[in-house]
Design a protein around this motif. Structure first.
Motif, short mmCIF file in Angstrom:
data_model
loop_
_atom_site.label_atom_id
_atom_site.label_comp_id
_atom_site.label_asym_id
_atom_site.label_seq_id
_atom_site.Cartn_x
_atom_site.Cartn_y
_atom_site.Cartn_z
N THR B 4 0.82 -1.20 0.00
CA THR B 4 0.00 0.00 0.00
C THR B 4 0.86 1.26 0.00
OG1 THR B 4 -0.18 -0.35 2.35
CG2 THR B 4 -2.08 -0.93 1.02
N ARG B 40 -19.26 16.68 -2.08
CA ARG B 40 -18.59 15.42 -1.77
C ARG B 40 -17.47 15.72 -0.78
NH1 ARG B 40 -18.57 13.56 -7.60
NH2 ARG B 40 -20.44 12.28 -7.73
N GLN B 45 -11.85 6.34 7.64
CA GLN B 45 -12.57 5.25 8.26
C GLN B 45 -12.83 5.64 9.71
OE1 GLN B 45 -9.95 2.17 6.87
NE2 GLN B 45 -11.28 1.81 5.14
N PRO B 46 -14.01 5.29 10.22
CA PRO B 46 -14.48 5.86 11.48
C PRO B 46 -13.39 6.06 12.54
CG PRO B 46 -16.07 4.32 10.69
CD PRO B 46 -14.91 4.27 9.72
N ASN B 52 -17.74 9.35 12.92
CA ASN B 52 -18.20 8.02 13.32
C ASN B 52 -19.54 7.75 12.66
OD1 ASN B 52 -17.11 9.62 15.59
ND2 ASN B 52 -16.94 7.60 16.50
N TRP B 59 -23.63 9.69 9.86
CA TRP B 59 -22.31 10.17 10.24
C TRP B 59 -22.42 11.26 11.28
CZ3 TRP B 59 -17.84 7.94 8.92
CH2 TRP B 59 -17.83 7.10 7.80
N GLU B 82 -22.52 14.41 0.49
CA GLU B 82 -22.20 12.99 0.40
C GLU B 82 -20.89 12.79 1.14
OE1 GLU B 82 -22.07 11.31 -3.58
OE2 GLU B 82 -20.53 9.93 -2.86
N SER B 85 -16.01 7.93 2.69
CA SER B 85 -15.03 7.39 3.63
C SER B 85 -13.91 6.75 2.82
CB SER B 85 -15.71 6.36 4.51
OG SER B 85 -14.77 5.72 5.31
N VAL B 86 -12.72 7.32 2.92
CA VAL B 86 -11.61 6.88 2.09
C VAL B 86 -10.47 6.43 3.01
CG1 VAL B 86 -9.93 7.61 0.35
CG2 VAL B 86 -12.25 8.46 0.25
N SER B 87 -9.79 5.36 2.63
CA SER B 87 -8.69 4.88 3.47
C SER B 87 -7.56 5.88 3.45
CB SER B 87 -8.19 3.54 2.94
OG SER B 87 -7.54 3.74 1.71
N GLN B 89 -4.49 5.61 2.92
CA GLN B 89 -3.51 5.49 1.84
C GLN B 89 -3.95 6.27 0.60
OE1 GLN B 89 -4.65 2.60 3.33
NE2 GLN B 89 -2.87 2.10 4.57
N ALA B 90 -5.26 6.34 0.40
CA ALA B 90 -5.76 6.92 -0.84
C ALA B 90 -6.30 8.32 -0.64
CB ALA B 90 -6.85 6.02 -1.43
N ASN B 97 -7.64 13.69 -7.51
CA ASN B 97 -8.22 13.21 -8.76
C ASN B 97 -9.66 13.66 -8.96
OD1 ASN B 97 -9.93 11.44 -7.41
ND2 ASN B 97 -8.68 9.63 -7.83
N GLY B 98 -10.15 14.50 -8.08
CA GLY B 98 -11.46 15.09 -8.29
C GLY B 98 -12.60 14.29 -7.72
N GLU B 99 -12.30 13.19 -7.05
CA GLU B 99 -13.36 12.37 -6.48
C GLU B 99 -14.02 13.11 -5.32
OE1 GLU B 99 -11.85 8.42 -5.95
OE2 GLU B 99 -13.54 7.93 -4.66
#
Lengths: 442, 346
Positions: B4, B40, B45-46, B52, B59, B82, B85-87, B89-90, B97-99
Motif C-alpha cells: 500500500t 462530496r 474510516q471511522p 463516526n 455520520w 455525500e 469514507s476513504v482509506s 492510503q488513498a 483526482n477530483g473524487e
C-alpha cells in the motif's frame, strides 16, 4: 453326518464391548494408560475452553444496554452483546434508509422463490428457470435496491422480470400438482393439444406478450425512492458483490479457459495473458487500481461509481482463478471423449457443451465451491477501500462513541455469520456432488 | 503495508503528472458542486470524535460538522452532502483526482503535504499532539521516567517515528511494541503487555474513557509532536479555498461573537453589534467575493452551531462526545488562551 447344514447358523450377537457405550469408550478413549491420560487431559482442555466461552459469552454477558459503560457496570469481564444488537441493522443492511429495508428483504425473498423450482424435483424447465434468474433477476433486484426513475430499458427489463417471475411460479405450481410444464398445461386446457406446433407456439407467444403488456402498464404506475449506492452496506453489500462475482465468475472462467485451450493463437495468447496478469497481482492491488488510479485516466469531474468498479475488479479477478480451475477439469477428461464426440458428428460447441463440460464440471465442483467460498471471504477486502461491507461495519462499532473500544464481540459475531454461510455452501456442494455422481460408481 | 505504501507513492506521482493537465481547463469547483447538487466531502474510516457512524447509519463528529457547515454555506441545507469514507492510503489521491471536493479528516498539516501533493491546507479545526498514557499506580508522572519501558504504538504512522525520535533524543531506550489495530494495542496495554501507550492525545482520551476503569489511567503532560488537523482542497481554485476556509472561520467567529444555533435567529433580527449583523448577512456585502448567498454564515450556524458547540458535542462532554476538556487546551478560543482564532469578518 452332514458337515454342511441346509440352514445358515444364526449370527451370534455382537459382544457387549462392541455395542455398549462403555465398550466404545474403552476401545476408543481408554485403551491404554497413555490414551487414558491423553483423554483426561483433552477433556480438561475442552472443559476449560467451553466453560470460559460460556461464562464470557453468556453467563457474564450483557444483552441489553444503552452504552458500553452500562455493560461494564453489569460485568467487567463478560461480553457486551448489546453493542452488536444495537448495530444489527447496520451489520445486515449498512446505511440503507431504515424505512426502505423491506426492499432488501423483498429482493432476497424474490430470489429464494425464483430459485426454489431448481430444487423441486417435479418442476419442469429447470434450464429456463436458471436462465431467467441470470437474465432478469439482476435488473429487477437492481431497480428494487437502487430505485429512482426507471429509464425505458429498465422499464422493459423490470416488466420482463415480472412476467418471467409469474410464469416461473405458475410453472412450479403446475409442476408440483400435475408434473407438467405450464406451457403444456395451458395448451391442454385450451384444447389446442392436437394443433400444429407452430400454432401452439404462436398462441404461447401471444399470451406472454399480453402478460408483458399488462406488467408494463402495472410497473409504470409505481416507482421506489432513489437510494444512492454509498448507503449500501453490511452483509447486504457483501452478498451483492460476491453474488455478482459468483454468478459471473463461472461463465467468465469457462470462456477464458476455452480461450486458453483454443487453437487460435490470438485468442490463446490474449486469454493466457489476461489470466496470468490478473492472477499475478493481489486482489487489494486490483481494487486500489480500480478505485483510485482509474479515475485519473478519466475526464475531469467524471466520478465513476466505486461500487461498479469494485464489482468489475472482483469479477475479472475471480474469472481468472475460475479459468484455471475449469482448465484443470478439462485437462482431466481423456482425449478419447472428444474424439468419440467428433466421430458421431458433433462440432466444437457440441463436443464442449454436451460431452466435455458436463463431465468436467462434475469433477470441478469441490474446487469451484472452494473458489466461491474464497470469493465470499475476499470481498471483505473492500472495507479497506472505504466501502462499508460487513467487515467495515463490524469494525466501525468500536469507533461509535456509545460502544467505544468494543471490537471483540462484533468480530466474533461476524465469524459466526461467515461460518454459517460458508458451511452451508460447502454442505450444499457435497450434496450436489453426491447427486450428480449418483449414476456413476465413484 | 508495504504494497500500500508503494501504491501511495505511485499514485501520488501519477497525480502530480496528470493533475496539471487534467485541471488546466477546470470549471470552478463551486460550479461543479452546485450543478451536481451535493458536496462530496471526504472523511476517513471511522475515528472517535472526528467521524463516526451511529447505529442508525448516520455520520457524526467534528469533521463531519465541518462538511455540513460547508454544505450549508453553499446550499443552505446541510443534508446536500455525500460523505465519502476513504482509506488513509488513498486520501490525497482521492482529493487530487477530483473524487472529493473537500478533505475534512484527521490529516496533519505538514509542509510536504501542502507543497508537494497538489493540495492546499486551509484552516486548522483541531490541534492535537502525541502523548503517553500510563497506569496511575505505575508511579510514572513524566515521560522522562519511561526509561527502558515497553510502549505500545500503532505501526505505519508518524506516531511510531515520533516515539523513536523522542527515545533517542532523551536516551530513554524505549522498546516499541507495534500493532496494526489500536483496539488490540489497548487490549495489550490493559492486560499488562506494555507499560505505556502512545498516540494522539485526543484519541487516547477517547480510548481511556472506554477502558473498564478509566480512573486508573492518565495521560502524561509531555507532548511529542505538533499535529494541527486541518481541512484541505485541491490546489488551484482560490474561490473554493476561500469558501471552505471562511466557513471554518465562521464557526470560530460565531463562538467569539456569542452566536449559537439557538440564538442565531434572534441575533440576526435584534443584535446591535455590527460585527454580528455583517457576519449573518443582515447588512454589508461580505458574501460577494465568495459567490454565495448573503445568509451563508447564518445557514452554517443554524445548521451546525458554532465551533464551541460542535466541540462540546463530539470532543467534549456531550452525549456523543469523547470527553476531552477544552479549557486550557490549544483548542480553546484565543480569548481563553487557546489557538482558535479567526481573522476578522468585515
Amino acid at each position: 453326518m452332514a458337515i454342511i447344514k441346509a440352514t445358515k447358523t444364526p449370527a451370534r450377537p455382537e459382544p457387549l464391548s462392541e455395542t455398549s457405550v462403555l465398550g466404545w469408550l474403552r476401545k476408543n478413549l481408554f485403551s491404554s494408560a497413555f490414551n487414558t491420560v491423553l483423554t483426561v487431559f483433552t477433556i480438561y482442555v475442552i472443559y476449560l475452553t467451553v466453560s470460559g466461552v460460556y461464562v464470557w459469552g453468556y453467563a457474564d454477558a450483557t444483552f441489553v444496554a444503552e452504552t458500553r459503560r452500562e455493560c461494564y457496570g453489569n460485568s467487567l469481564t463478560g461480553a457486551c452483546w448489546a453493542g452488536v444488537i444495537d448495530w444489527l441493522d447496520n451489520i445486515f443492511y449498512g446505511r440503507y434508509p431504515r424505512d426502505e429495508l423491506w426492499r432488501i428483504n423483498f429482493g432476497g425473498l424474490l430470489l429464494a422463490f425464483w430459485m426454489a423450482p431448481l430444487w423441486i424435483a417435479r418442476a419442469k424447465g429447470k434450464v429456463l428457470v436458471g436462465a431467467s434468474v441470470v437474465v432478469f433477476y439482476p435488473f429487477l433486484a437492481g431497480y428494487l435496491f437502487s430505485g429512482g426513475d426507471k429509464g425505458l430499458f429498465m422499464q422493459v427489463m423490470v416488466s420482463g422480470a415480472i412476467v418471467a417471475f409469474v410464469i416461473n411460479m405458475a410453472n412450479a405450481i403446475v409442476g408440483i400438482l400435475k408434473q407438467e410444464s405450464i406451457a403444456q398445461f395451458i395448451i391442454k386446457r385450451l384444447g389446442q393439444a392436437n394443433k400444429a406446433d407452430k400454432k401452439q407456439r404462436n398462441l404461447l407467444i401471444g399470451l406472454v406478450a399480453v402478460g408483458f403488456g399488462a406488467a408494463y402498464l402495472w410497473q409504470s404506475s409505481w416507482t421506489v425512492e432513489f437510494v444512492t449506492w454509498t448507503k449500501w452496506g453490511g452483509l447486504f453489500l457483501t452478498l451483492v458483490i460476491s453474488g455478482i462475482g459468483i454468478a459471473s465468475a463461472l461463465p467468465g472462467g469457462i470462456i477464458l479457459a476455452l480461450g486458453r485451450r483454443s487453437k487460435l493463437p490470438v485468442l490463446r495468447v490474449l486469454s493466457t495473458g489476461f489470466i496470468e496478469i490478473f492472477r499475478s497481482v493481489p486482489l487489494i492491488t486490483v481494487l486500489f487500481m480500480a478505485t483510485t488510479m482509474f479515475p485519473l485516466f478519466m475526464r475531469e469531474g467524471f466520478v465513476l461509481n466505486n461500487l461498479v468498479l469494485v464489482i468489475i475488479a472482483v469479477v475479472l479477478f475471480n474469472a481468472c482463478y475460475m479459468a484455471e480451475t475449469v482448465r484443470a477439469g478439462l485437462q482431466a477428461i481423456p482425449k478419447g471423449q472428444a474424439e468419440g464426440a467428433h466421430t458421431i458428428g458433433l462440432g466444437y460447441w457440441g463436443t464442449m457443451g454436451l460431452i466435455i463440460m458436463p463431465q468436467a464440471l462434475k469433477h470441478m465442483i469441490p474446487n469451484i465451491v472452494g473458489s466461491f467460498i474464497g470469493l465470499l471471504k475476499d470481498t471483505t477486502l473492500v472495507s479497506i477501500i472505504g466501502l462499508f461491507d460487513i467487515l467495515g461495519m463490524l469494525r466501525s462499532i468500536s469507533k461509535d462513541v456509545p460502544w467505544l473500544g468494543l471490537h471483540k464481540e462484533p468480530l466474533i459475531f461476524g465469524a459466526i455469520l461467515f461460518f454459517i454461510i460458508c458451511f452451508a455452501m460447502s454442505k450444499y456442494s457435497r450434496h450436489l456432488e453426491v447427486k450428480l455422481s449418483a449414476g456413476s460408481n465413484h | 503495508m508495504k504494497i500500500t505504501s508503494i501504491l501511495t507513492s505511485l499514485t501520488a506521482a501519477a497525480v502530480m503528472t496528470t493533475t496539471g493537465v487534467t485541471f488546466a481547463s477546470a470549471e470552478s469547483t463551486l460550479d461543479i458542486v452546485k450543478k451536481r447538487g451535493n458536496l462530496r466531502c471526504q472523511v476517513g474510516q471511522p475515528s472517535p470524535g472526528y467521524y463516526n457512524l451511529d447505529s442508525e447509519g448516520n455520520w457524526y463528529g467534528l469533521d463531519v460538522s465541518v462538511c455540513q457547515a460547508v454544505a450549508a454555506a453553499i446550499f443552505g441545507d446541510k443534508t446536500k452532502l455525500e460523505i465519502q469514507s476513504v482509506s488513509s492510503q488513498a486520501r490525497f489521491t482521492a482529493l487530487a483526482n477530483g473524487e472529493s471536493d473537500l478533505l475534512s479528516r484527521t490529516a496533519t498539516w505538514t509542509m510536504t503535504r501542502d507543497t508537494q501533493l497538489g493540495i492546499d491546507f486551509l484552516a486548522t479545526n483541531f490541534y492535537d499532539g502525541q502523548g503517553f498514557t500510563v497506569r496511575k499506580d505505575s508511579g510514572i508522572t513524566s515521560a522522562m521516567e519511561l526509561k527502558g519501558a515497553k510502549v505500545c504504538v500503532t505501526t505505519g504512522t508518524t506516531t511510531e517515528l515520533n516515539l523513536t525520535d523522542f527515545s533517542r533524543q532523551n536516551d530513554l531506550g524505549i522498546q516499541a511494541v507495534t500493532f496494526e489495530d489500536y483496539n488490540v494495542r489497548d487490549d495489550t496495554y490493559l492486560n499488562g503487555g506494555c507499560d505505556a501507550v502512545t498516540g494522539d492525545k485526543s484519541s487516547m482520551a477517547g480510548n481511556i474513557s472506554s477502558f473498564p476503569v478509566p480512573g486508573d489511567h492518565m495521560i502524561l503532560p509531555e507532548t511529542l509532536s505538533k499535529e494541527p488537523l486541518a481541512s484541505a482542497v485541491r490546489h488551484g481554485d482560490s474561490q473554493w479555498s476561500d469558501i471552505v476556509r471562511w466557513s471554518i472561520f465562521a464557526l470560530i467567529n460565531a463562538e467569539e461573537l456569542g452566536i449559537t444555533q439557538a440564538n442565531v435567529d434572534d441575533m440576526k433580527a435584534n443584535s446591535k453589534d455590527p460585527n454580528v449583523l455583517r457576519m449573518l448577512g443582515a447588512e454589508g456585502n461580505l458574501s460577494d467575493g465568495l459567490g454565495l448567498e448573503s445568509d451563508w454564515a447564518y445557514n452554517i450556524i443554524k445548521a451546525v452551531g458554532n465551533y464551541g458547540e460542535i466541540y462540546e458535542a463530539y470532543m467534549g462532554h456531550g452525549p456523543q462526545g469523547i470527553g476531552i476538556d477544552r479549557a486550557g487546551s490549544l483548542n480553546a478560543l484565543w480569548t481563553d488562551g487557546g489557538l482558535m482564532y479567526s481573522p476578522p469578518m468585515r
